[in-house]
Each structure stands twice: as C-alpha cells, then as structure tokens.
Design a protein around this motif. Structure first.
Motif, PDB file in Angstrom:
ATOM      1  N   ARG A 206      34.428 -76.858 -59.842  1.00  0.00           N
ATOM      2  CA  ARG A 206      33.210 -76.052 -59.764  1.00  0.00           C
ATOM      3  C   ARG A 206      33.417 -74.774 -58.966  1.00  0.00           C
ATOM      4  O   ARG A 206      32.498 -74.261 -58.339  1.00  0.00           O
ATOM      5  N   TYR A 207      34.658 -74.280 -58.984  1.00  0.00           N
ATOM      6  CA  TYR A 207      34.999 -73.098 -58.206  1.00  0.00           C
ATOM      7  C   TYR A 207      34.030 -71.947 -58.466  1.00  0.00           C
ATOM      8  O   TYR A 207      33.496 -71.339 -57.533  1.00  0.00           O
ATOM      9  N   GLY A 208      33.792 -71.662 -59.736  1.00  0.00           N
ATOM     10  CA  GLY A 208      32.942 -70.519 -60.087  1.00  0.00           C
ATOM     11  C   GLY A 208      31.534 -70.669 -59.544  1.00  0.00           C
ATOM     12  O   GLY A 208      30.967 -69.736 -58.965  1.00  0.00           O
ATOM     13  N   ALA A 209      30.959 -71.873 -59.690  1.00  0.00           N
ATOM     14  CA  ALA A 209      29.591 -72.098 -59.237  1.00  0.00           C
ATOM     15  C   ALA A 209      29.512 -72.039 -57.712  1.00  0.00           C
ATOM     16  O   ALA A 209      28.545 -71.530 -57.149  1.00  0.00           O
ATOM     17  N   ILE A 210      30.545 -72.532 -57.028  1.00  0.00           N
ATOM     18  CA  ILE A 210      30.552 -72.514 -55.557  1.00  0.00           C
ATOM     19  C   ILE A 210      30.624 -71.073 -55.051  1.00  0.00           C
ATOM     20  O   ILE A 210      29.892 -70.680 -54.139  1.00  0.00           O
ATOM     21  N   GLN A 211      31.497 -70.278 -55.658  1.00  0.00           N
ATOM     22  CA  GLN A 211      31.581 -68.858 -55.296  1.00  0.00           C
ATOM     23  C   GLN A 211      30.223 -68.183 -55.463  1.00  0.00           C
ATOM     24  O   GLN A 211      29.824 -67.349 -54.657  1.00  0.00           O
TER      25      GLN A 211
ATOM     26  N   TYR B 213      22.511 -69.961 -69.649  1.00  0.00           N
ATOM     27  CA  TYR B 213      23.863 -69.547 -70.039  1.00  0.00           C
ATOM     28  C   TYR B 213      24.888 -69.968 -68.988  1.00  0.00           C
ATOM     29  O   TYR B 213      25.925 -70.542 -69.303  1.00  0.00           O
ATOM     30  N   GLN B 214      24.573 -69.698 -67.724  1.00  0.00           N
ATOM     31  CA  GLN B 214      25.505 -70.054 -66.654  1.00  0.00           C
ATOM     32  C   GLN B 214      25.701 -71.559 -66.575  1.00  0.00           C
ATOM     33  O   GLN B 214      26.823 -72.042 -66.417  1.00  0.00           O
ATOM     34  N   THR B 215      24.591 -72.295 -66.676  1.00  0.00           N
ATOM     35  CA  THR B 215      24.688 -73.746 -66.564  1.00  0.00           C
ATOM     36  C   THR B 215      25.511 -74.313 -67.721  1.00  0.00           C
ATOM     37  O   THR B 215      26.331 -75.203 -67.543  1.00  0.00           O
ATOM     38  N   GLY B 216      25.285 -73.762 -68.908  1.00  0.00           N
ATOM     39  CA  GLY B 216      25.976 -74.283 -70.083  1.00  0.00           C
ATOM     40  C   GLY B 216      27.433 -73.868 -70.152  1.00  0.00           C
ATOM     41  O   GLY B 216      28.303 -74.693 -70.435  1.00  0.00           O
ATOM     42  N   PHE B 217      27.708 -72.597 -69.896  1.00  0.00           N
ATOM     43  CA  PHE B 217      29.070 -72.122 -70.127  1.00  0.00           C
ATOM     44  C   PHE B 217      29.911 -72.015 -68.868  1.00  0.00           C
ATOM     45  O   PHE B 217      31.062 -72.405 -68.864  1.00  0.00           O
ATOM     46  N   ARG B 218      29.329 -71.517 -67.782  1.00  0.00           N
ATOM     47  CA  ARG B 218      30.152 -71.429 -66.581  1.00  0.00           C
ATOM     48  C   ARG B 218      30.341 -72.808 -65.977  1.00  0.00           C
ATOM     49  O   ARG B 218      31.433 -73.199 -65.620  1.00  0.00           O
ATOM     50  N   ASP B 219      29.227 -73.576 -65.867  1.00  0.00           N
ATOM     51  CA  ASP B 219      29.312 -74.883 -65.235  1.00  0.00           C
ATOM     52  C   ASP B 219      29.561 -76.006 -66.244  1.00  0.00           C
ATOM     53  O   ASP B 219      29.677 -77.164 -65.860  1.00  0.00           O
TER      54      ASP B 219
ATOM     55  N   THR C  14      16.943 -61.165 -59.539  1.00  0.00           N
ATOM     56  CA  THR C  14      16.769 -60.847 -60.954  1.00  0.00           C
ATOM     57  C   THR C  14      17.369 -61.931 -61.843  1.00  0.00           C
ATOM     58  O   THR C  14      17.668 -61.692 -63.011  1.00  0.00           O
ATOM     59  N   GLN C  15      17.559 -63.111 -61.268  1.00  0.00           N
ATOM     60  CA  GLN C  15      18.050 -64.229 -62.086  1.00  0.00           C
ATOM     61  C   GLN C  15      16.933 -64.660 -63.027  1.00  0.00           C
ATOM     62  O   GLN C  15      15.818 -64.927 -62.591  1.00  0.00           O
ATOM     63  N   VAL C  16      17.216 -64.688 -64.318  1.00  0.00           N
ATOM     64  CA  VAL C  16      16.174 -65.074 -65.283  1.00  0.00           C
ATOM     65  C   VAL C  16      16.600 -66.324 -66.036  1.00  0.00           C
ATOM     66  O   VAL C  16      17.758 -66.732 -65.997  1.00  0.00           O
ATOM     67  N   LEU C  17      15.647 -66.909 -66.732  1.00  0.00           N
ATOM     68  CA  LEU C  17      15.841 -68.234 -67.315  1.00  0.00           C
ATOM     69  C   LEU C  17      17.026 -68.296 -68.281  1.00  0.00           C
ATOM     70  O   LEU C  17      17.867 -69.188 -68.193  1.00  0.00           O
ATOM     71  N   VAL C  18      17.100 -67.333 -69.200  1.00  0.00           N
ATOM     72  CA  VAL C  18      18.168 -67.419 -70.200  1.00  0.00           C
ATOM     73  C   VAL C  18      19.536 -67.277 -69.544  1.00  0.00           C
ATOM     74  O   VAL C  18      20.494 -67.959 -69.909  1.00  0.00           O
ATOM     75  N   ARG C  19      19.608 -66.415 -68.513  1.00  0.00           N
ATOM     76  CA  ARG C  19      20.881 -66.269 -67.826  1.00  0.00           C
ATOM     77  C   ARG C  19      21.243 -67.552 -67.095  1.00  0.00           C
ATOM     78  O   ARG C  19      22.415 -67.952 -67.044  1.00  0.00           O
ATOM     79  N   TYR C  20      20.251 -68.243 -66.551  1.00  0.00           N
ATOM     80  CA  TYR C  20      20.518 -69.499 -65.859  1.00  0.00           C
ATOM     81  C   TYR C  20      20.983 -70.560 -66.854  1.00  0.00           C
ATOM     82  O   TYR C  20      21.895 -71.338 -66.586  1.00  0.00           O
TER      83      TYR C  20
END
Lengths: 360, 424
Positions: free
Chosen positions: B385-390, A322-328, A314-320
């Motif tokens: 990249r801990y979060g992404a690796i997890q 968001y993750q790429t921009g803020f988590r990564d 259920t991974q969708v584009l906006v979530r990806y």
C-alpha cells in the motif's frame, strides 16, 4: 399476406431493436449488475485477474466500511446550520403549500430535500467512535460543494451570455462561436490552460493582480481558493452547451410579446425579468438538471489541476472511486462507492423525468 | 476456396512474424518527440530513455519497439488495468517500491535464470541494486538507477549570505542551525532560503521521512504498526514548519513553481531529486536564467544518522509472456542495462559497479559533489500500500503547512489512517 405482415411488424421491431438492445445489455446493463456484484465482494483488482478465486463474498461489508463507522449516533444539533436550514425548508414547504404558493410537486420535492438536510448531517461518531472511512463523507461534501457552485455558475453565465448574444449580427455570431469553442476542448487542454492562468509566477491572473499592486494568490494550492479555481475552469469549459440550449429557448419566444411589452414600457432588464425568464423556465430546468448530473461526475479537473489537494479540499467522489479501484486495487470498495454515486445521479434523473412530464 | 483462404492466412502469418518481433514498452518519464538514436548526447530523463529505446529499436535485429503513450500521474493505474485486462506491455518500467505488489501477485516475471543467457551480468549490479529487484529470493527485474533527494544549491546566493567555505556550501547540522542559517540567508539576500514542492507531489513527505529516519525512527514497523505520532515525527515536521513560520520558505509552491523559483534565483536551496541534475546544469549555463552557479549537495544530516529518501527505477516483464516474445523482451532489458552510463547522465546514480568505477561516470557534471548520497539512501519498509500511505502523509502534511492544522492532530490522524491501510 395481411396476417403475415402483422406478425412481421412485431418481429421486425425486435429485429431492428436487437442491435441496440444487445449493445445496451452488453455495455450498460451487464456492467451495471456486475458492478453491484463486485461491490458485495472483497475483490482485489490484480489478485482476481491472476486468480479468479481470490475474491471473497462479504455481503454489504464494503458499504459499511465506506459509509458507516464505530459508535455512530444521531443528534439534532450535530450540524446546526444545515439542520436548521432543513427545518426551515420543511416549515416553508408546509406553509407555502397551505397558502397555495407552491405546486404539490414542488412542495414534496422541497420537503424531501429539507428532510434529508435535517436527517443526514445528524449522524456523527459518538463517544470513542469513528467513521471507518474518514475520507468518504468529506469527499461527498466536496462533490456537493462543487455541484452547488458549478451548476448555478454555468447556468447563470450561460443565460446572461445567451441573452446578450441573441442577435442577428455578424459580430454576435462570431462571439457565439468564440464562447462555444471552449466546450470543444478536451479536459486535459482546459486544465492545462487554467493551470497556466492560475500559476502564481507566470499566470495571467497573477500578472493582473501584481499590476494593481496585490500579491498573487496561489490558487491551486490554497485551501480557500482551490475549489473556486476548479469551479471557474469548469464554468469556462462547460458554458457552451448551456448557452446553445438557452439560445434555442430564446428563439422560441415570440417577438410579439416583446413588442407588446415595449408599449407597456418594459424594456431591457425588466423585459428580461418579466418575459424572458418566465418563458425559459422549461429550458432552465433542463439545463440545471443536465448540469447536476454532469458535474456530479467531475473528475478530470481536480485530478489534473490539484490532485485532489490541498489536504483533500478538492477530492471528489469519482476521483476517490478511481483511486480506490486502481491505485489501491480495492475494486469491491470502489464499486460500493460507485453504486452510491449512481443512486444520487439516478434520483436526479428521476426528478428530470418527472419535471419533464409535469410540464407537458 | 477455404483452403486458399487458409493458405493465404498462413502465408500472411509467416510473413508478419519473420521480419520483426514487436515489443510493446510502457514507461513514464514524460514524452520526447525527437529523441533520435544517439544515446550519448540526449539530455533529460525523457529524451535519454527514449533515445536508448530508439537505439534498441534500430540496433536489435528482428525487434521493433512500440513505446506506449503514458503519463506520469496515472502510470501505475494504467499498468494495473492492463495487467487486470490481460494485456500488459511486454516490457515496462517500475519503481522498486512496487515490487511487493507486482511480484507478490505473480504479475511480473521472475527472471534470475534467464539473465545470463540474455547477456545481463547480475554480479555487476551493486548489492543494493540486486536487493532492489529481489523479492522472496527471486529477481523480478533489471535495476536502472538509484534516485534520491538532494539539495540543489545556488552558490551565488549562498556566498552573498556568507554560507560558502572552501568552495562548498555551508549546510546545517541541526534544526536550530537550519533556522539560523535560513535567517542569515534571508537577511543577506532577501530571498527564501529553501524551496521545494510542499503543496502537490510528495517531495515534502520525502523530506519529513528523511528527517524521521535521521532520528532512527520510521513511519511504520516491519510488522505493520504505524508509528507516526511520535516525538521523532514532531521533530521532523517542526524542523520544516519553523522555516514557514519565520517566512524563510513558502509552502504553497508546487513542483513547477518551486523549480522556477530556484532557477530564477529566488531561493538558495531546492530540495528535489537526482533526476534534474543535468537539466539544472544546462539551465545554469544559460545567460537568461537567474541561477548561474549551481552546486549539488547531499541531503544534510540534521539529527543523529544520515538519511535521504531514495528509490530505484527498474525494468520488468510480465510473467505471462513466453517464447520468442520473452526472448525479445529480455534482449531489450539487456540493451537498457548496457546503456546504464547514458541513463546516469540525468544525474541518477548508476547500479552497475563497472559504470560507477568508470572515468566517464566520475567525470559527469557535479557527480563528485553528491557521492555521499548512495550511503544514506533509505526508503520506508516494503508495503503493498505504498502509494496510498504516501498519499495519507502528503494530505496530512499539507494540512499542517497549508491549512494550519495542529502538528499533533495531523500526525495522530495520519497514524490512524496508515494503520487502517496496514490492517486492510
């Protein structure tokens, strides 16, 4: 006096427009071009915040890293089902146009969609090759799947509800309000309600299946059901606006037509099919296109209900994005994906624009 | 007129700075509405931390604390966005695994020179705690705990299965024993032997990581080579999947459901962290809860070396805050450091030697049952990249146990993707 007032009319117009234009430029035009600018850089969210020189111009490399791969080749038999469907669509558009069963616009639209269907799924990594980003295209696929189920789901159920509730009684007006109420809730509330509904231990659905002797489904953690669960929650949530639009459309249909139809013995389902539907095509196309644009931006439901899982189902584009921009913290890459999403939604907006003009 | 306005503005400025220095505080752990200011009786992570914050707000002269509303899942995204926008909270919690990312960029402050003046004694921190907040020779925060994966045990069910000896649960010491005991448990009780969140949050990842470390392996090396598709990786995963295949555990339960299964008495063991020890203790005491006899065990060693996943919570301040604000923020850190014993009530392990050695700490419920955990606590090598690796591991492992992807394929894919992340 006359010449002065003519001058001031233009000036006044600009003056009146200025607040809107300024806001629009500041909050929409500027961020949009800034986004494109960022997408051409290797841009770490935090690093650039602390040191503005920490970005590096990389041209279209972000787009390449997201959408392309090593040794990508094209063949006609990579995804036979989709590509065959595309070929059939191409054939149909030519055939139906020749037979004059399709307007020129619709024929071109069908042909374009079919050609894309033949063309796009044909790309795949060749011998020893790979996509640089293995998650991007599956994510796009999931988003399309979601849109493909949510849009008809919302449209059909809203249309049926509107047809059923289009009466001037107190009960019907209460029901109309009830069905609209879900629309007012925020996504957090909606997803909370449905997480409880879908829970295999305490959920309503599980309790019902158990009463009938079935084993409860783990809706949110089963790959086969997770997307369905999100679609169901979304349909329930976004039914209201579509229903209101349909009700408005229904009230535009003259009662005389129905009365005339009754004389020809067309009632109930037949009246719905031969009178209501044809008179609602304009509303239906507006609802469908609005829903498409809206649901391409789906984020909250999978983010809160399944965290994109299980296994990215259920991974969708906006979530990806968001993750790429803020988590990564990879703002450049995220912006490249956002530009891609903009192109998809932009093309649907153009279709809406054209459809709107053609019927006028 | 202008002078008057200026004068009024200045007066207003003086008036607002004098009474209280407002400190904004960012944290996860969830919300607690009526935490009060009594730090000694609150229970559960959210309420204990909020009671400490409320007490700091009440007791520290000239400081008022404003806790920002934040949610678990999006905490780091919010914090990063706040830093990027130049408005980070004055004090915020974080995990040790984020230190390379935040300290590496100069986002959080190096505070080694300011600790003593603020009343924090770093020599009271255990060496591992000091290590947790250190980066390139500097100290970037105040450690609050060690938290680790434990085996939470339902002793009644274990006794029914004949898996209790001398008042302690009999736990496996090899993957084969794990399967045998799980089968014995199922035959005797009809319930699942083990439950954990294998479906959403990365508890399953942490189990597999622990089992890899127990074989002296790791998912990537310090120099940045992914090593996941290995024999150790295969062994670690199959130790778990054998339970699913034999119907002795259910991979589809998420965090809430697996916890509910354990509390209902439908699972012998729940793999979860130290953060729930006080909560489960309280639940087990309730009449209506299925779990009655609760025990906490160290994560058992199924291979050569003892290891369990662990991390640390710590409090940091942004590098950008200065002057009175910084002094006030450090006072808040000191206050939290002083209340380490209260935080340990959650079940977390204390970072302060003086607390660990205190009678109050040793008398905490179940504390003596998992004393071995501190020695086997482990984590992956530091990475930005801990979060992404997890996330990669979580996805590929879910693919194995939720969608029947072949173990070798999933580990190979995970290795590729983790390598991509390490190379970026």
């Amino acid at each position: 006096m006359a010449s002065r007032s003519r001058l001031t009319q233009t000036q006044a117009a600009w003056l009146m427009l200025a607040p809107f234009l300024a806001t629009y430029a500041l909050f929409l035009i500027y961020p949009f071009f800034r986004g494109i600018w960022i997408s051409l850089h290797d841009w770490n969210l935090l690093a650039v915040a602390f040191n503005p020189d920490a970005k590096e111009f990389v041209g279209i490399r972000n787009y390449e890293r997201v959408m392309w791969g090593k040794n990508i080749t094209w063949s006609l038999f990579n995804a036979p089902v989709w590509q065959a469907l595309g070929l059939i669509g191409l054939g149909l558009s030519v055939f139906l146009r020749r037979m004059n069963r399709l307007s020129r616009f619709n024929a071109i639209a069908l042909a374009i969609v079919s050609a894309l269907l033949v063309f796009l799924p044909g790309f795949h990594p060749g011998e020893g090759g790979r996509w640089y980003d293995r998650r991007f295209w599956p994510t796009v696929g999931n988003t399309l799947t979601f849109v493909a189920f949510a849009v008809p789901g919302v449209t059909i159920s809203a249309l049926l509800l509107a047809a059923a509730l289009n009466r001037e009684t107190r009960a019907m007006s209460i029901l109309r309000t009830l069905f609209f109420i879900s629309q007012v809730l925020s996504v957090t509330v909606v997803t909370l309600i449905w997480q409880i509904m879908f829970s295999p231990r305490q959920g309503l659905i599980a309790n019902i299946t158990e009463t009938f002797g079935g084993t409860p489904i783990n809706w949110l953690t089963d790959q086969q059901f997770a997307m369905a669960a999100i679609v169901i929650a979304t349909v329930w949530w976004s039914l209201g606006i579509a229903m209101i639009l349909f009700l408005a459309g229904l009230q535009d249909i003259s009662q005389d037509i129905y009365e005339a139809a009754v004389l020809d013995n067309a009632k109930g389902v037949r009246a719905f099919w031969y009178i209501t539907l044809p008179n609602l095509t304009r509303t239906i196309s507006v609802v469908v296109i609005l829903q498409i644009i809206l649901h391409f931006q789906v984020f909250g439901q999978p983010h809160l209900m399944t965290q994109g899982g299980p296994n990215d189902a259920t991974q969708v584009l906006v979530r990806y994005i968001y993750q790429t921009g803020f988590r990564d913290s990879e703002l450049g890459r995220a912006s490249a994906m956002a530009v891609f999403l903009f192109l998809i939604m932009g093309s649907f907006s153009i279709i809406q624009f054209v459809v709107g003009r053609e019927k006028d | 007129m202008k002078h008057m306005l200026l004068g009024a503005a200045m007066a207003a400025g003086v008036a607002t700075t004098a009474p209280a220095q407002e400190i904004t505080l960012g944290r996860f752990f969830g919300a607690c509405e009526d935490a009060g200011t009594d730090t000694t009786t609150s229970s559960g992570e959210a309420c204990i931390i909020q009671s400490i914050i409320n007490a700091a707000d009440a007791e520290l002269d000239g400081i008022s604390i404003n806790t920002l509303p934040t949610d678990w899942g999006n905490y780091y995204d919010q914090i990063k966005a706040a830093y990027a926008g130049g408005t980070p909270p004055d004090v915020h919690v974080m995990h040790r695994h984020r230190v390379p990312e935040f300290a590496g960029l100069g986002a959080v402050a190096e505070i080694s020179g300011e600790l003593e003046a603020a009343g924090i004694d770093p020599s009271d921190w255990s060496p591992a705690a000091l290590d947790a907040v250190s980066f390139n020779g500097g100290i970037y925060g105040v450690p609050m705990d060690f938290h680790a994966n434990l085996w939470h045990v339902n002793m009644d069910l274990m006794a029914q299965a004949g898996l209790v000896e001398d008042g302690k649960p009999v736990l496996p010491s090899s993957p084969e024993e794990l399967l045998a005991q799980a089968q014995q448990f199922k035959d005797a009780t009809g319930q699942d032997y083990l439950a954990a969140d294998f479906a959403q949050f990365p508890i399953g990842v942490r189990v597999v990581l622990a089992l890899m470390w127990q074989q002296n392996a790791n998912i990537f090396t310090e120099d940045g080579t992914a090593t996941i598709n290995t024999e150790a990786g295969q062994n670690a995963v199959t130790a778990i999947t054998q339970l699913f295949d034999a119907g002795l555990a259910n991979p589809q339960l998420n965090y809430a459901d697996s916890q509910q299964a354990f509390l209902n008495g439908e699972a012998g063991i729940l793999v979860n962290g130290t953060w729930v020890v006080d909560f489960y203790t309280a639940e087990a005491a309730k009449e209506e809860v299925g779990l009655d006899s609760y025990y906490v065990a160290d994560f058992p060693t199924l291979f050569e070396t003892g290891a369990t996943w662990a991390d640390s919570h710590m409090w940091a301040i942004p590098a950008s805050i200065e002057g009175e604000n910084r002094a006030a923020a450090l006072k808040v850190l000191a206050f939290i450091n002083d209340h380490n014993i209260d935080w340990a009530r959650t079940g977390h392990m204390s970072v302060r030697t003086s607390v660990v050695e205190s009678d109050a700490y040793q008398a905490l419920p179940h504390r003596d049952e998992y004393t071995g955990t501190a020695d086997i606590a482990r984590d992956t090598p530091p990475s930005e990249r801990y979060g992404a690796i997890q996330d990669v591991l979580n996805r590929e492992l879910q693919a194995i146990w939720l969608t029947d992807k072949a173990v070798g394929d999933a580990l190979a894919d995970a290795e590729l993707e983790v390598q991509d992340l390490l190379d970026r």
